[in-house]
Write an enzyme that holds these catalytic residues in place. Structure first.
Site, PDB file in Angstrom:
ATOM      1  N   GLN A 155       0.883  -1.155   0.000  1.00 22.71           N
ATOM      2  CA  GLN A 155       0.000   0.000   0.000  1.00 22.71           C
ATOM      3  C   GLN A 155       0.920   1.204   0.000  1.00 22.71           C
ATOM      4  OE1 GLN A 155      -3.940  -0.480   1.603  1.00 22.71           O
ATOM      5  NE2 GLN A 155      -3.746   0.355  -0.428  1.00 22.71           N
ATOM      6  N   THR A 167      -0.836  -2.809   7.580  1.00 14.90           N
ATOM      7  CA  THR A 167      -0.841  -4.266   7.482  1.00 14.90           C
ATOM      8  C   THR A 167      -1.750  -4.681   6.325  1.00 14.90           C
ATOM      9  OG1 THR A 167      -0.453  -4.282   9.856  1.00 14.90           O
ATOM     10  CG2 THR A 167      -1.033  -6.376   8.865  1.00 14.90           C
ATOM     11  N   HIS A 168      -1.465  -4.146   5.164  1.00 17.21           N
ATOM     12  CA  HIS A 168      -2.225  -4.475   3.956  1.00 17.21           C
ATOM     13  C   HIS A 168      -1.284  -5.111   2.937  1.00 17.21           C
ATOM     14  CE1 HIS A 168      -5.164  -0.918   5.026  1.00 17.21           C
ATOM     15  NE2 HIS A 168      -5.205  -1.906   5.907  1.00 17.21           N
ATOM     16  N   ASN A 169      -0.778  -6.280   3.269  1.00 15.25           N
ATOM     17  CA  ASN A 169       0.090  -7.013   2.348  1.00 15.25           C
ATOM     18  C   ASN A 169      -0.797  -7.861   1.445  1.00 15.25           C
ATOM     19  OD1 ASN A 169       0.972  -7.113   5.370  1.00 15.25           O
ATOM     20  ND2 ASN A 169       2.869  -6.830   4.262  1.00 15.25           N
TER      21      ASN A 169
END
Lengths: 569, 256
Positions: free
Chosen positions: A332, A498-500
């Site tokens: 992101q 935490t947008h993997n």
């Protein structure tokens, strides 16, 4: 020798949002499901002492224990990958409910453009708009076909929100009304409206009123206590798997939950899986769990890692750009404009998904003809509630310690507003996941290796968003604005998001994707791999509702497969 | 300063900001100077002025002091240097008490004795190799080892430059030495002095702003100084308020 357990119809690996949704829906249909969760049991009784910034937000109490397992990282293939020894850029969850417990609860749907991004970009701007080293792909399904699954997820979690002309169209009303407007959010909305933009109240899983979902699970009313991200909700007012889908699964009598069950291999004969090997982390005992169908629903990292270690699917090779497992790892592209004001806002109060938001510069909602990037990002003023250890805003040039810091920190804490953009992340041939040749976990298995850096596309996108946010902040009347349009190189230490995503991507072509649009593996028809690992790119939004929708899509595929085994697409 | 909607002059639970600043000013006049402050370690400021600042009662003081012993730092000198350094990072001044009075040095001692001090939840397997800044922490040393080495290096530098122990120096001299650590001008083994200083700074901030249950942020005075209301159960009544609402802080002690 592994002890063989009684056969199950379905084995679910990892019990968070995706695993919980799939377990509940299959179990409701009478399918015998076992959930194998590497972490511990967790209930709402664990959340009594949540309002502790040090323990949860700083020491990461709910997060993965990296001493047992982490990943390695390098910016590019010329750099030696080294372990992520401490948590930083993203916060991996652990225990029952996974990262679905410590999320903020922001609930946007991805745009119709996202699902057909390659076709639509070419249609509007021509093939040259897509750089050669950007493996941009359609998802193998349209938003129109995905909509019903988004609606299902919204009904399960009770999403709060309001319609907006820039967001994805909906077939159903939001189950609960939008969150309240605070003075800071109103200021953001008025300023952006004056600039001709279209702000709205962000979609939220922090519910504005008590809501009972179609499964009979009740989510309570949010108290705006400000302890959402990195915390479990002591009010049960933030939808999470442990108050919704997991109890639903348990109530059927068809779901067995086994905690401390760390899956190390998916058994595979080159065509099918017949079960999984796991280790009980308390005793060290090894087990084989036979299953007719296996559903892999860990986080992005372990979805990829378990397939590589189990030798299922062809690993991605950046030299030839062939193979699929580990491909299109995306993240992101965060950008921010911070403004300092005379007015003091009640910023200690808030909720994880309390936001004024706009999508005028997201997706293809604006013309990219003269721009040197594609896509964009949602722009938000979120009032998540600030806490004193991690939030210490001081104007630029202020010394970072001593009396000067102490005074500025006390003065500006509630006089600083921030507008942020969650930029979309496009795939790049040299950003990928594979197995590390050197470092291992506590069992001696290789760690996942991440090779990742920001690209020209990312830098241009971030610079554009930063300028737009400065304009908004100016209009809001900030005395001073701090905004850095240059995102530099990706650094794994400072927290970003935490947008993997990616690594086991979906699509219509087995040559360029790992799973079909039912999340069924092309190379193993009784294995479904569900999660943000399936995203061929990441949109300019939070990923959870799209993970939820893909989980409901997978449920439909798994049920079809259960009745009538074979490839579904 | 915006008008306060909450009258927080309640005598048994806290102090008003105005009284706080006034009293703190008086006290500062009485004990200014790094030598005295750093030399008599403990909460000399706190115990000497509890009554004036309206904090905990004298009766409570006796029982509150039991946790003022150390579980990590074995040598007095190491702890004295640590205390003096935290006080420079977060000094007592017109805005209120400093790191020592807030209990930050004891907070750090307790933290180093626990899982944070031994990097228990972090990946500490080798091989250890120097990485790029983007790859983050790569040292084989635990935080406990870094702190022990760090405070001794501070005192070594103090001895070399000023021929005195760090906690006996004037504030300006202490700031000069800490700035050198901050600016990576001091050699350390296994870590940079900047990394040590940032750890020290972070731990001090934690010690003044974490819930008092950990031994710092005594009497929630760290929170009061920045008008942070602590662990309130709910804000549904203030979330839409146009006015800034100041309230007497609550801690986790009130949550069970």
């Amino acid at each position: 020798m592994a002890t063989e357990l009684p056969r199950k119809e379905a084995a679910v690996i990892g019990v968070g949002w995706a695993g919980g949704i799939i377990a509940s829906e299959l179990a409701k249909d009478g399918i015998e499901v076992i959930g194998l969760e590497r972490g511990a049991e967790r209930t709402v009784d664990d959340f009594i002492m949540q309002k502790d910034e040090l323990r949860y937000a700083v020491r990461y109490d709910l997060m993965q224990d990296l001493s047992k397992e982490t990943l390695t990282f390098r910016n590019d293939r010329d750099m030696r990958a080294l372990p992520m020894r401490q948590m930083g850029s993203f916060l991996l969850g652990t225990d029952l409910g996974g990262a679905g417990v410590h999320w903020n609860g922001q609930c946007p749907r991805f745009l119709p453009y996202d699902f057909e991004i390659r076709s639509q970009t070419i249609d509007r701007y021509g093939e040259d708009k897509i750089p050669d080293d950007m493996p941009l792909q359609d998802w193998g399904i349209s938003y129109e076909d995905m909509e019903e699954y988004f609606a299902q997820f919204d009904a399960t979690i009770g999403t709060s929100g309001e319609d907006n002309e820039m967001t994805a169209p909906r077939s159903t009303e939001y189950p609960t009304p939008p969150m309240v407007e605070t003075p800071a959010i109103r200021m953001f909305k008025e300023a952006s409206s004056d600039l001709g933009l279209h702000p709205y109240q962000g979609a939220s899983a922090n519910l504005t009123e008590a809501y009972t979902n179609p499964d009979g699970q009740t989510i309570q009313q949010c108290q705006y206590c400000s302890f959402c991200e990195r915390f479990g909700c002591d009010y049960q007012a933030k939808s999470d798997p442990i108050i919704t889908v997991i109890p639903t699964a348990k109530e059927t009598g068809n779901f067995e939950l086994r905690t401390h069950a760390n899956v190390r291999r998916i058994s595979y004969d080159g065509e099918y899986t017949d079960g999984v090997y796991f280790i009980d982390t308390r005793t060290g005992e090894e087990f084989f769990q036979p299953a007719d169908m296996v559903i892999l629903t860990t986080y992005v990292m372990n979805n990829t890692r378990l397939l590589l270690e189990s030798e299922i699917g062809t690993p991605y090779d950046p030299d030839t750009q062939s193979g699929v497992i580990g491909k299109n790892y995306c993240y992101q592209i965060m950008a921010e404009a911070q403004g300092y004001f005379d007015q003091q806002f009640n910023l200690y109060a808030g909720a994880g998904a309390l936001a004024g938001q706009l999508d005028d510069y997201n997706g293809d909602n604006f013309d990219h003809g003269d721009l040197d990037f594609i896509h964009g990002g949602t722009i938000q003023l979120t009032q998540t509630g600030i806490r004193p250890i991690n939030t210490n805003p001081v104007p630029p040039g202020t010394k970072q310690w001593g009396s000067e810091f102490k005074e500025a920190n006390a003065y500006y804490l509630f006089r600083t507003l921030s507008v942020g953009s969650q930029g979309a992340s496009m795939p790049y041939v040299n950003n990928y996941l594979d197995l590390d040749p050197t470092y291992t976990d506590r069992f001696g298995d290789p760690l996942l290796r991440m090779t990742y850096n920001f690209t020209e596309q990312d830098r241009n996108l971030a610079a554009h968003q930063t300028q737009r946010m400065e304009e908004i902040m100016q209009e809001m009347g900030a005395n001073e604005i701090v905004a850095n349009p240059d995102i530099g190189d990706y650094n794994i230490m400072p927290y970003q998001t935490t947008h993997n995503t990616g690594g086991v991507i979906m699509g219509a072509d087995p040559e360029t994707s790992a799973v079909n649009n039912y999340l069924q593996m092309w190379d193993c028809e009784n294995l479904f791999v569900v999660g943000a690992s399936a995203f061929p790119h990441n949109s300019g939004y939070n990923p959870t509702p799209t993970v939820g929708a893909l989980s409901y899509r997978a449920v439909e595929g798994i049920k079809q497969y259960y009745e009538n085994p074979g490839p579904l697409a | 300063m915006a008008d306060n909607n909450t009258d927080n002059t309640n005598a048994d639970s806290g102090i008003s900001r105005r009284t706080f600043i006034k009293n703190t000013g008086l006290v500062t006049g009485g004990i200014v100077g790094g030598g005295l402050l750093g030399g008599i370690i403990g909460n000399q400021w706190q115990t000497g002025t509890q009554t004036e600042t309206g904090g905990a009662t004298d009766e409570e003081d006796d029982t509150n002091d039991f946790d003022e012993a150390r579980m990590f730092f074995s040598r007095d000198m190491d702890f004295n240097v640590l205390s003096a350094a935290t006080e420079r990072i977060f000094p007592e001044d017109d805005n209120g008490p400093g790191a020592i009075a807030l209990g930050a040095p004891y907070f750090i001692d307790k933290q180093l004795a626990g899982q944070w001090g031994v990097n228990a939840k972090e990946y500490m397997r080798g091989p250890f190799q120097e990485g790029e800044p983007e790859q983050g922490y790569q040292s084989a040393m635990t935080r406990g080892e870094i702190f022990t080495q760090g405070v001794r290096r501070i005192n070594d530098v103090s001895d070399e430059q000023f021929d005195e122990n760090f906690d006996d120096l004037e504030e300006e001299q202490q700031n000069e030495i800490l700035s050198a650590f901050d600016n990576d001008e001091v050699d350390m083994d296994g870590v940079s002095s900047t990394l040590f200083f940032s750890l020290l700074r972070q731990a001090t901030i934690e010690g003044v702003y974490s819930d008092p249950l950990y031994g710092g942020n005594r009497n929630m005075d760290g929170w009061r100084m920045k008008e942070y209301p602590g662990a309130q159960p709910a804000y549904i009544d203030v979330i839409e308020s146009e006015e800034f609402v100041e309230m007497e802080p609550l801690s986790l002690r009130d949550h069970h």
